[in-house]
Write a protein that holds these residues in place. Structure first.
Motif, PDB file in Angstrom:
ATOM      1  N   PRO A 140     -68.867  28.015 -81.714  1.00 28.20           N
ATOM      2  CA  PRO A 140     -68.513  26.909 -80.948  1.00 28.20           C
ATOM      3  C   PRO A 140     -67.258  26.281 -81.524  1.00 28.20           C
ATOM      4  O   PRO A 140     -67.198  26.293 -82.984  1.00 28.20           O
ATOM      5  CB  PRO A 140     -69.843  26.064 -81.310  1.00 28.20           C
ATOM      6  CG  PRO A 140     -70.786  26.852 -81.357  1.00 28.20           C
ATOM      7  CD  PRO A 140     -70.249  28.003 -82.132  1.00 28.20           C
ATOM      8  N   PHE A 141     -66.155  25.660 -81.009  1.00 26.07           N
ATOM      9  CA  PHE A 141     -65.308  24.719 -81.231  1.00 26.07           C
ATOM     10  C   PHE A 141     -66.012  23.566 -81.975  1.00 26.07           C
ATOM     11  O   PHE A 141     -66.847  23.094 -81.436  1.00 26.07           O
ATOM     12  CB  PHE A 141     -64.374  24.387 -80.250  1.00 26.07           C
ATOM     13  CG  PHE A 141     -63.303  25.448 -79.797  1.00 26.07           C
ATOM     14  CD1 PHE A 141     -61.989  25.588 -80.189  1.00 26.07           C
ATOM     15  CD2 PHE A 141     -63.918  26.667 -79.201  1.00 26.07           C
ATOM     16  CE1 PHE A 141     -61.195  26.528 -79.672  1.00 26.07           C
ATOM     17  CE2 PHE A 141     -63.163  27.875 -78.882  1.00 26.07           C
ATOM     18  CZ  PHE A 141     -61.684  27.804 -79.103  1.00 26.07           C
ATOM     19  N   ASP A 142     -65.271  23.284 -83.221  1.00 28.35           N
ATOM     20  CA  ASP A 142     -65.785  21.906 -83.790  1.00 28.35           C
ATOM     21  C   ASP A 142     -65.061  20.533 -82.952  1.00 28.35           C
ATOM     22  O   ASP A 142     -65.805  19.533 -83.047  1.00 28.35           O
ATOM     23  CB  ASP A 142     -65.144  21.901 -85.174  1.00 28.35           C
ATOM     24  CG  ASP A 142     -65.824  22.905 -85.764  1.00 28.35           C
ATOM     25  OD1 ASP A 142     -66.959  23.272 -85.682  1.00 28.35           O
ATOM     26  OD2 ASP A 142     -65.118  23.427 -86.979  1.00 28.35           O
ATOM     27  N   GLU A 143     -63.838  20.787 -82.159  1.00 25.76           N
ATOM     28  CA  GLU A 143     -63.334  19.646 -81.782  1.00 25.76           C
ATOM     29  C   GLU A 143     -63.223  19.550 -80.041  1.00 25.76           C
ATOM     30  O   GLU A 143     -63.669  20.658 -79.784  1.00 25.76           O
ATOM     31  CB  GLU A 143     -61.880  19.459 -81.974  1.00 25.76           C
ATOM     32  CG  GLU A 143     -61.476  19.526 -83.532  1.00 25.76           C
ATOM     33  CD  GLU A 143     -60.222  19.454 -83.695  1.00 25.76           C
ATOM     34  OE1 GLU A 143     -59.162  19.080 -82.778  1.00 25.76           O
ATOM     35  OE2 GLU A 143     -59.674  19.599 -84.726  1.00 25.76           O
ATOM     36  N   LYS A 144     -63.432  18.202 -79.687  1.00 31.86           N
ATOM     37  CA  LYS A 144     -63.577  18.170 -78.077  1.00 31.86           C
ATOM     38  C   LYS A 144     -62.107  17.840 -77.693  1.00 31.86           C
ATOM     39  O   LYS A 144     -61.518  17.038 -78.516  1.00 31.86           O
ATOM     40  CB  LYS A 144     -64.550  17.192 -77.823  1.00 31.86           C
ATOM     41  CG  LYS A 144     -66.130  17.939 -77.667  1.00 31.86           C
ATOM     42  CD  LYS A 144     -67.196  16.791 -77.496  1.00 31.86           C
ATOM     43  CE  LYS A 144     -68.400  17.305 -77.701  1.00 31.86           C
ATOM     44  NZ  LYS A 144     -69.667  16.295 -77.183  1.00 31.86           N
ATOM     45  N   VAL A 145     -61.805  18.186 -76.414  1.00 32.98           N
ATOM     46  CA  VAL A 145     -60.240  17.775 -75.929  1.00 32.98           C
ATOM     47  C   VAL A 145     -60.583  16.936 -74.810  1.00 32.98           C
ATOM     48  O   VAL A 145     -61.408  17.323 -73.888  1.00 32.98           O
ATOM     49  CB  VAL A 145     -59.590  19.167 -76.053  1.00 32.98           C
ATOM     50  CG1 VAL A 145     -60.011  20.018 -75.036  1.00 32.98           C
ATOM     51  CG2 VAL A 145     -58.210  18.719 -75.686  1.00 32.98           C
ATOM     52  N   GLU A 146     -59.665  16.304 -74.499  1.00 32.97           N
ATOM     53  CA  GLU A 146     -59.521  15.545 -73.179  1.00 32.97           C
ATOM     54  C   GLU A 146     -58.503  16.225 -72.327  1.00 32.97           C
ATOM     55  O   GLU A 146     -57.444  16.740 -73.032  1.00 32.97           O
ATOM     56  CB  GLU A 146     -58.998  14.029 -73.547  1.00 32.97           C
ATOM     57  CG  GLU A 146     -59.952  12.997 -74.297  1.00 32.97           C
ATOM     58  CD  GLU A 146     -61.206  12.926 -73.874  1.00 32.97           C
ATOM     59  OE1 GLU A 146     -61.139  12.781 -72.412  1.00 32.97           O
ATOM     60  OE2 GLU A 146     -62.280  12.648 -74.414  1.00 32.97           O
ATOM     61  N   GLY A 147     -58.789  16.096 -71.156  1.00 29.97           N
ATOM     62  CA  GLY A 147     -57.837  16.715 -70.230  1.00 29.97           C
ATOM     63  C   GLY A 147     -58.453  18.017 -69.550  1.00 29.97           C
ATOM     64  O   GLY A 147     -57.612  18.531 -68.794  1.00 29.97           O
ATOM     65  N   LEU A 148     -59.569  18.411 -70.124  1.00 29.91           N
ATOM     66  CA  LEU A 148     -60.198  19.711 -69.424  1.00 29.91           C
ATOM     67  C   LEU A 148     -61.440  19.316 -68.743  1.00 29.91           C
ATOM     68  O   LEU A 148     -62.217  18.611 -69.589  1.00 29.91           O
ATOM     69  CB  LEU A 148     -60.430  20.672 -70.688  1.00 29.91           C
ATOM     70  CG  LEU A 148     -59.497  21.407 -71.259  1.00 29.91           C
ATOM     71  CD1 LEU A 148     -59.575  22.483 -72.210  1.00 29.91           C
ATOM     72  CD2 LEU A 148     -58.596  22.269 -69.959  1.00 29.91           C
ATOM     73  N   ASP A 149     -61.497  19.787 -67.654  1.00 27.42           N
ATOM     74  CA  ASP A 149     -62.577  19.000 -66.979  1.00 27.42           C
ATOM     75  C   ASP A 149     -63.913  20.325 -66.866  1.00 27.42           C
ATOM     76  O   ASP A 149     -64.211  20.778 -66.159  1.00 27.42           O
ATOM     77  CB  ASP A 149     -62.369  18.980 -65.482  1.00 27.42           C
ATOM     78  CG  ASP A 149     -63.504  18.129 -64.663  1.00 27.42           C
ATOM     79  OD1 ASP A 149     -64.566  17.926 -65.417  1.00 27.42           O
ATOM     80  OD2 ASP A 149     -63.605  18.276 -63.303  1.00 27.42           O
ATOM     81  N   VAL A 150     -64.242  20.611 -68.144  1.00 29.75           N
ATOM     82  CA  VAL A 150     -65.261  21.646 -68.446  1.00 29.75           C
ATOM     83  C   VAL A 150     -66.143  20.936 -69.543  1.00 29.75           C
ATOM     84  O   VAL A 150     -66.141  20.210 -69.934  1.00 29.75           O
ATOM     85  CB  VAL A 150     -64.750  22.875 -68.947  1.00 29.75           C
ATOM     86  CG1 VAL A 150     -63.827  23.554 -67.834  1.00 29.75           C
ATOM     87  CG2 VAL A 150     -63.933  22.487 -70.331  1.00 29.75           C
ATOM     88  N   ALA A 151     -67.624  21.730 -69.257  1.00 25.86           N
ATOM     89  CA  ALA A 151     -68.619  21.194 -70.475  1.00 25.86           C
ATOM     90  C   ALA A 151     -68.164  21.541 -71.623  1.00 25.86           C
ATOM     91  O   ALA A 151     -67.856  22.751 -71.799  1.00 25.86           O
ATOM     92  CB  ALA A 151     -69.881  22.040 -69.931  1.00 25.86           C
ATOM     93  N   GLN A 152     -68.124  20.912 -72.639  1.00 25.10           N
ATOM     94  CA  GLN A 152     -67.883  20.945 -74.115  1.00 25.10           C
ATOM     95  C   GLN A 152     -69.173  20.834 -74.959  1.00 25.10           C
ATOM     96  O   GLN A 152     -70.038  20.469 -74.651  1.00 25.10           O
ATOM     97  CB  GLN A 152     -66.732  20.046 -74.416  1.00 25.10           C
ATOM     98  CG  GLN A 152     -65.543  20.388 -73.680  1.00 25.10           C
ATOM     99  CD  GLN A 152     -64.454  19.239 -74.218  1.00 25.10           C
ATOM    100  OE1 GLN A 152     -64.113  19.318 -75.742  1.00 25.10           O
ATOM    101  NE2 GLN A 152     -63.449  18.910 -73.337  1.00 25.10           N
ATOM    102  N   PRO A 153     -68.880  21.494 -76.160  1.00 26.93           N
ATOM    103  CA  PRO A 153     -67.867  22.174 -76.770  1.00 26.93           C
ATOM    104  C   PRO A 153     -67.489  23.686 -76.192  1.00 26.93           C
ATOM    105  O   PRO A 153     -68.517  24.236 -75.837  1.00 26.93           O
ATOM    106  CB  PRO A 153     -68.485  22.195 -78.277  1.00 26.93           C
ATOM    107  CG  PRO A 153     -69.621  22.536 -78.109  1.00 26.93           C
ATOM    108  CD  PRO A 153     -70.321  21.786 -77.019  1.00 26.93           C
ATOM    109  N   LEU A 154     -66.296  23.806 -76.473  1.00 27.37           N
ATOM    110  CA  LEU A 154     -66.021  25.194 -75.866  1.00 27.37           C
ATOM    111  C   LEU A 154     -66.370  26.178 -77.090  1.00 27.37           C
ATOM    112  O   LEU A 154     -66.743  26.033 -78.143  1.00 27.37           O
ATOM    113  CB  LEU A 154     -64.391  25.331 -75.879  1.00 27.37           C
ATOM    114  CG  LEU A 154     -63.898  24.401 -74.908  1.00 27.37           C
ATOM    115  CD1 LEU A 154     -62.158  24.574 -74.831  1.00 27.37           C
ATOM    116  CD2 LEU A 154     -64.251  24.476 -73.562  1.00 27.37           C
ATOM    117  N   VAL A 155     -66.583  27.438 -76.351  1.00 26.78           N
ATOM    118  CA  VAL A 155     -66.970  28.598 -77.481  1.00 26.78           C
ATOM    119  C   VAL A 155     -66.141  29.945 -77.449  1.00 26.78           C
ATOM    120  O   VAL A 155     -65.693  30.174 -76.282  1.00 26.78           O
ATOM    121  CB  VAL A 155     -68.357  29.014 -77.007  1.00 26.78           C
ATOM    122  CG1 VAL A 155     -69.024  30.081 -78.014  1.00 26.78           C
ATOM    123  CG2 VAL A 155     -69.317  27.790 -76.897  1.00 26.78           C
TER     124      VAL A 155
END
Length: 710
Positions: A140-155
């Motif tokens: 899993p990614f440690d950071e979350k990002v604004e601007g992506l309309d997806v369920a986070q965290p990314l993997v």
């Protein structure tokens, strides 16, 4: 052989089991190491900030170049994905091709299962479906990002396809060959394996391989030798069986001979103790009504002295001769045995009252002639015999043997070469003896043993030069008991050593009242034989502080004859301490001055039986004169015991004897009287009248002392 083969097989199987455990451990470790490499590769190639920037901008080409291609080209991972937290693909790279999802169909269930369980399950493991299999690692990614309309965290996900090359790579560090992955393992015969979780459907997959099986290889290597050895053993067994059949008859014949030999005494050929007791019990059980069964105990007189004097070979010749004479005297049908040493036992049936007496008379007659020895010479022999009967005296074999032994003890106590038939009074005498032994032991504890002192005087001047210590037992009920009654009990029991020690220590303490003279203390032959005499005397002297030069130890002739090398060494150590050694009752035994010279003897005490006949028996006078003269020539002091008349004293002076002892001078005296007698002598020597024991003026003559026994 079967047992040996079983042991080898079990050992081989155990070795195979150990090998499989090592192989499983090594394979799992290799698989975990591969997962660690994949996880580290994700960390080193995935710059999260850069990756998130490309994802937000939708610029996947540089992302593919810096992430997907690096994992494929640099590490050889076939599939690389970035998904949202629900497993929806945002970026994909399959076999280096961007935006390919051909394999994602069999990977998706594993990704969704891993993401759904979150921290409860590892985000790595084996994924195996019908289409393909691989080793998946998700991070899993440690950071979350604004601007992506997806369920986070990314993997970030990478998959290394499990193919033959992968399996060889994983099996290589564990030195395993033919590693396979089985999606749905089944029972039955199969290779060794290890189960791993299948992330595809939550079941288990199995990694299997061809085991090295070192134990089995060892067994197959030993099998030819085992077959050959088994064949040889089979042939040997058949040969032995043939020989065993031939030997069976000989073994059966020898069994009876072996039983007979086991029941015999090795030296004489007579029955031994065990066989005799068994036969005696059978004879008692088979006794007819009105028939008497007599048991004889036969013990040779002075056999130990014969053995010591003539040697063990001569003693063996004597025992064999006695055995033959016993069998001849007692006749056929009589049970004869040797119980050990010089003790023989016989059982005979008596149909008439005089049978036993006639048999014993014939036995003594047969023993009379000397025994001719094989090495030359001859030995005289005599025996003491005790007997008891069934049913007159006992009803069982054990009681019969006990009572016959009591009768033998009575025969030996009355003298050598005697026969005694058991009487009830014999057993009472033994009971009394045991009672006296118990009372004597208690008397030593209570201090009932008292000492008296008999003066030893110079023959020329009649002055006291020493005292002999004599023991008396002051019994609380029976009064004073003389040594003749209790000393035989002490000598035949274990009390003698204790008795000697008691008398010696008490004498050394009391002798402080008798200054300037020697103190003679008797020691038993037992203390001399077991080598305890030096330690006993040395400890007593150390405890009391008595002057060793004033102590004289008296030992008997028989003790000298029985003495061994250790005894001579103990006596020499006493002499070196300054203790004097006197030989008591000289002339009554078998000692000679030749024997005396072997030991550090300083005094000979001529037995009173010779002194009694001085002046009336020419032989006695000649013997005393000879012994005195020869003793003086050797520098040994001569003391005459039992001097009762002036005539005897005159002869002793004429012969040159130095010392005398007897009722002519004084009986054994209590310590107070002995001290008073010595004090009067010392006072007379200085011309002063000393008070006597009653408080009056004493007389200087030693002969003025009362001569009544004490």
């Amino acid at each position: 052989m079967a047992g040996l083969v079983t042991v080898f097989v079990l050992a081989g199987l155990r070795q195979d089991d150990k090998a499989r455990v090592r192989e499983r451990t090594a394979l799992l470790a290799s698989l975990r190491a591969r997962e660690a490499v994949m996880a580290q590769a994700l960390v080193t190639t995935n710059d999260e900030q850069d990756t998130l920037k490309h994802l937000v901008s939708g610029d996947f080409t540089p992302l593919h170049r810096s992430f997907g291609l690096k994992l494929h080209d640099g590490f050889g991972f076939e599939f690389v994905y970035i998904t949202d937290a629900r497993g929806n693909v945002i970026y994909s790279s399959e076999r280096g091709q961007q935006n390919q999802l051909h394999a994602f169909s069999w990977i998706r269930p594993a990704i969704q299962r891993a993401l759904a369980e979150g921290q409860k399950a590892a985000l790595s493991g084996v994924v195996a479906s019908q289409d393909a299999a691989g080793l998946m690692v998700a991070r899993p990614f440690d950071e979350k990002v604004e601007g992506l309309d997806v369920a986070q965290p990314l993997v970030a996900i990478t998959v290394d396809v499990i193919d033959p090359d992968f399996l060889r790579m994983v099996g290589g560090p564990a030195s395993l060959d033919d590693v396979e992955l089985i999606q749905h393992p089944h029972g039955g015969e199969r290779k060794p394996g290890v189960f791993v979780p299948n992330l595809y459907d939550g079941s288990e997959a199995e990694l299997v391989w061809r085991s090295t099986q070192p134990g089995s290889r060892m067994l197959w290597g030993l099998m030819p030798a085992a077959v050959v050895l088994t064949s040889l053993l089979a042939v040997l067994f058949l040969v032995l069986m043939v020989r065993a059949r031939r030997m069976a008859a000989a073994l059966i014949a020898s069994e009876a001979k072996a039983r007979a030999l086991a029941a015999r005494d090795y030296l004489t050929g007579l029955l031994n103790r065990g066989a005799f007791i068994e036969a005696l019990d059978a004879a008692i059980a088979g006794r007819r009504n009105g028939e008497t069964l007599a048991l004889l105990f036969v013990d040779l007189d002075d056999f130990k002295e014969i053995n010591d004097r003539a040697g063990h070979a001569a003693g063996d010749d004597l025992l064999r001769a006695v055995a033959r004479r016993l069998e001849e005297a007692l006749g056929e049908g009589t049970l004869v045995a040797r119980f050990g040493g010089d003790e023989f036992v016989a059982a005979l049936r008596c149909r008439e009252d005089g049978d036993l007496d006639r048999v014993v008379e014939r036995l003594f007659r047969m023993l009379e002639p000397p025994v001719l020895l094989e090495q030359g010479g001859e030995l005289g022999v005599s025996a003491s015999v005790g007997a008891a009967r069934v049913p007159q005296d006992a009803a069982t074999g054990a009681d019969l043997m006990r009572l016959a032994d009591v009768a033998l003890y009575k025969a030996k106590a009355d003298g050598a070469g005697l026969f005694r038939l058991f009487e009830p009074g014999f057993e009472q005498a033994q009971i009394r003896r045991r009672h006296v032994e118990a009372e004597l032991a208690a008397a030593l504890d209570k201090g009932e043993i008292k000492l008296v002192y008999q003066p030893q005087v110079d023959v020329e001047s009649e002055r006291i030069v020493g005292f002999e210590v004599l023991a008396r037992w002051d019994h609380p009920i029976r009064g004073r008991i003389l040594p003749g009654e209790f000393m035989p009990v002490a000598e035949s029991s274990r009390l003698m050593g204790r008795f000697d020690t008691y008398v010696l220590r008490l004498a050394l303490v009391e002798a402080r009242a008798l200054p300037g003279v020697t103190l003679s203390v008797n020691m038993s032959a037992l203390n001399l034989r077991n080598g305890a005499i030096f330690q006993t005397v040395a400890e007593a002297l150390a405890e009391t502080g008595f002057d060793p030069a004033r102590l004289e130890i008296e030992i008997t002739e028989s003790a000298i004859l029985d003495a061994a090398g250790d005894t001579q060494a103990a006596l020499e150590k006493l002499r070196d301490m300054g203790v004097r050694l006197a030989l008591d009752d000289f002339g009554t035994g078998h000692a000679s001055l030749v024997h005396v010279r072997r030991f550090p003897i300083t005094k000979l005490k001529i037995d009173k039986s010779f002194i009694l006949n001085l002046g009336t028996d020419r032989d006695a006078s000649a013997i005393v004169e000879y012994v005195v003269r020869l003793g003086r020539s050797l520098g040994i002091t001569l003391t005459a015991e039992g001097v009762e008349t002036r005539e005897q004293l005159r002869f002793l002076r004429a012969f040159g004897a130095q010392q005398a002892q007897g009722y002519l001078f004084a009986p054994p005296l209590p310590l107070v009287a002995a001290a008073a007698m010595l004090e009067r002598q010392q006072a007379a020597a200085h011309g002063v009248a000393a008070p006597d024991a009653a408080g009056g003026a004493g007389v200087p003559e030693a002969s003025a002392v009362s001569r009544q026994p004490s």
